[in-house]
Motif scaffolding. Structure first.
Motif, PDB file in Angstrom:
ATOM      1  N   LEU A   1      -3.501 -66.737   5.861  1.00 28.76           N
ATOM      2  CA  LEU A   1      -2.881 -67.048   7.149  1.00 28.76           C
ATOM      3  C   LEU A   1      -1.905 -65.946   7.565  1.00 28.76           C
ATOM      4  N   VAL A   2      -1.100 -65.480   6.633  1.00 29.71           N
ATOM      5  CA  VAL A   2      -0.134 -64.417   6.937  1.00 29.71           C
ATOM      6  C   VAL A   2      -0.872 -63.130   7.323  1.00 29.71           C
ATOM      7  N   LEU A   3      -1.912 -62.780   6.585  1.00 31.51           N
ATOM      8  CA  LEU A   3      -2.677 -61.565   6.919  1.00 31.51           C
ATOM      9  C   LEU A   3      -3.369 -61.682   8.272  1.00 31.51           C
ATOM     10  N   THR A   4      -3.858 -62.864   8.594  1.00 34.02           N
ATOM     11  CA  THR A   4      -4.488 -63.070   9.892  1.00 34.02           C
ATOM     12  C   THR A   4      -3.466 -62.913  11.012  1.00 34.02           C
ATOM     13  N   ALA A   5      -2.280 -63.460  10.821  1.00 33.22           N
ATOM     14  CA  ALA A   5      -1.219 -63.326  11.823  1.00 33.22           C
ATOM     15  C   ALA A   5      -0.791 -61.865  11.984  1.00 33.22           C
ATOM     16  N   ILE A   6      -0.705 -61.142  10.876  1.00 31.53           N
ATOM     17  CA  ILE A   6      -0.357 -59.715  10.946  1.00 31.53           C
ATOM     18  C   ILE A   6      -1.446 -58.951  11.706  1.00 31.53           C
ATOM     19  N   GLY A   7      -2.701 -59.273  11.437  1.00 29.10           N
ATOM     20  CA  GLY A   7      -3.806 -58.635  12.156  1.00 29.10           C
ATOM     21  C   GLY A   7      -3.751 -58.914  13.651  1.00 29.10           C
ATOM     22  N   ALA A   8      -3.429 -60.147  14.015  1.00 31.69           N
ATOM     23  CA  ALA A   8      -3.316 -60.497  15.434  1.00 31.69           C
ATOM     24  C   ALA A   8      -2.173 -59.726  16.089  1.00 31.69           C
ATOM     25  N   ALA A   9      -1.058 -59.612  15.380  1.00 35.17           N
ATOM     26  CA  ALA A   9       0.085 -58.860  15.920  1.00 35.17           C
ATOM     27  C   ALA A   9      -0.272 -57.379  16.081  1.00 35.17           C
ATOM     28  N   ALA A  10      -0.987 -56.836  15.113  1.00 38.50           N
ATOM     29  CA  ALA A  10      -1.395 -55.427  15.203  1.00 38.50           C
ATOM     30  C   ALA A  10      -2.334 -55.222  16.386  1.00 38.50           C
ATOM     31  N   LEU A  11      -3.298 -56.111  16.553  1.00 36.46           N
ATOM     32  CA  LEU A  11      -4.221 -55.985  17.688  1.00 36.46           C
ATOM     33  C   LEU A  11      -3.480 -56.096  19.013  1.00 36.46           C
ATOM     34  N   ALA A  12      -2.526 -57.010  19.088  1.00 32.40           N
ATOM     35  CA  ALA A  12      -1.734 -57.136  20.312  1.00 32.40           C
ATOM     36  C   ALA A  12      -0.938 -55.860  20.574  1.00 32.40           C
TER      37      ALA A  12
ATOM     38  N   TRP B   1      -1.968 -43.767  19.836  1.00 33.45           N
ATOM     39  CA  TRP B   1      -1.980 -44.508  18.572  1.00 33.45           C
ATOM     40  C   TRP B   1      -2.651 -45.866  18.734  1.00 33.45           C
ATOM     41  N   GLY B   2      -2.562 -46.459  19.907  1.00 35.47           N
ATOM     42  CA  GLY B   2      -3.220 -47.731  20.146  1.00 35.47           C
ATOM     43  C   GLY B   2      -4.734 -47.582  20.165  1.00 35.47           C
ATOM     44  N   ARG B   3      -5.196 -46.484  20.760  1.00 36.08           N
ATOM     45  CA  ARG B   3      -6.647 -46.225  20.770  1.00 36.08           C
ATOM     46  C   ARG B   3      -7.148 -45.976  19.354  1.00 36.08           C
ATOM     47  N   SER B   4      -6.386 -45.214  18.577  1.00 39.68           N
ATOM     48  CA  SER B   4      -6.784 -44.924  17.192  1.00 39.68           C
ATOM     49  C   SER B   4      -6.880 -46.207  16.368  1.00 39.68           C
ATOM     50  N   GLY B   5      -5.858 -47.028  16.466  1.00 38.43           N
ATOM     51  CA  GLY B   5      -5.871 -48.290  15.741  1.00 38.43           C
ATOM     52  C   GLY B   5      -6.991 -49.197  16.214  1.00 38.43           C
TER      53      GLY B   5
ATOM     54  N   GLN C   1      -9.383 -59.899  21.447  1.00 40.39           N
ATOM     55  CA  GLN C   1      -9.585 -59.965  20.003  1.00 40.39           C
ATOM     56  C   GLN C   1      -8.324 -60.470  19.302  1.00 40.39           C
ATOM     57  N   ALA C   2      -7.158 -60.107  19.805  1.00 39.52           N
ATOM     58  CA  ALA C   2      -5.904 -60.620  19.242  1.00 39.52           C
ATOM     59  C   ALA C   2      -5.821 -62.131  19.430  1.00 39.52           C
ATOM     60  N   ILE C   3      -6.219 -62.599  20.606  1.00 39.06           N
ATOM     61  CA  ILE C   3      -6.215 -64.043  20.865  1.00 39.06           C
ATOM     62  C   ILE C   3      -7.196 -64.749  19.931  1.00 39.06           C
ATOM     63  N   ALA C   4      -8.359 -64.143  19.718  1.00 38.06           N
ATOM     64  CA  ALA C   4      -9.341 -64.738  18.802  1.00 38.06           C
ATOM     65  C   ALA C   4      -8.769 -64.860  17.394  1.00 38.06           C
ATOM     66  N   LEU C   5      -8.021 -63.856  16.959  1.00 35.26           N
ATOM     67  CA  LEU C   5      -7.397 -63.944  15.632  1.00 35.26           C
ATOM     68  C   LEU C   5      -6.311 -65.013  15.587  1.00 35.26           C
ATOM     69  N   LEU C   6      -5.603 -65.197  16.689  1.00 36.43           N
ATOM     70  CA  LEU C   6      -4.609 -66.268  16.725  1.00 36.43           C
ATOM     71  C   LEU C   6      -5.280 -67.638  16.649  1.00 36.43           C
ATOM     72  N   VAL C   7      -6.427 -67.779  17.303  1.00 34.92           N
ATOM     73  CA  VAL C   7      -7.186 -69.029  17.211  1.00 34.92           C
ATOM     74  C   VAL C   7      -7.633 -69.261  15.768  1.00 34.92           C
TER      75      VAL C   7
END
Length: 126
Positions: free
Chosen positions: A47-58, A70-74, A17-23
């Motif tokens: 674009l900035v929010l999408t990148a932040i979301g990808a970083a959070a998912l990663a 905390w990773g499971r919760s997020g 899902q993080a990779i999908a957000l990077l795409v």
């Protein structure tokens, strides 16, 4: 600490899902550079929010792979948000059921894997 198969699978779906957000971020950059946007400021913010979301998912994926709660919760929060967006895609005047299915299926799989990972972590803690 050794992680279980369920935790590694949950981390894998979060990583995908993080990779999908990077795409998606790459697509946004392409639209921005080609001038295919109405408002440059909004496009940059998205674009900035999408990148932040990808970083959070990663980060969630790495935490789940390491057994961090905390990773499971997020990850669960992200899956529930995806399901809400998928539900929105199924309804309304511009409904797009194919988009809803494309969002809902990975979210349901991810949610199931994260629940399995939480159960595995609880068994390990006993």
């Amino acid at each position: 600490m050794r992680t279980t198969v369920a935790e590694r699978q949950a981390a894998g779906i979060l990583g995908l899902q993080a990779i999908a957000l990077l795409v998606l971020a790459g697509w946004e950059v392409t639209a921005l550079v080609s001038g295919d946007t109405d408002d440059v400021g909004s496009s940059i913010a998205l674009l900035v929010l999408t990148a932040i979301g990808a970083a959070a998912l990663a980060a969630f994926a790495v935490a789940v792979a390491r057994g961090g709660s905390w990773g499971r919760s997020g990850g669960v929060v992200v899956q529930l948000l995806l399901l809400a967006v998928a539900f929105g895609a199924f309804t309304g005047p511009t409904a797009a059921p194919a988009v809803g299915i494309a969002l809902a299926v990975p979210a349901l799989v991810g949610l199931g894997l994260l629940i399995g990972a939480a159960r595995a972590a609880a068994r390990r803690a006993e």
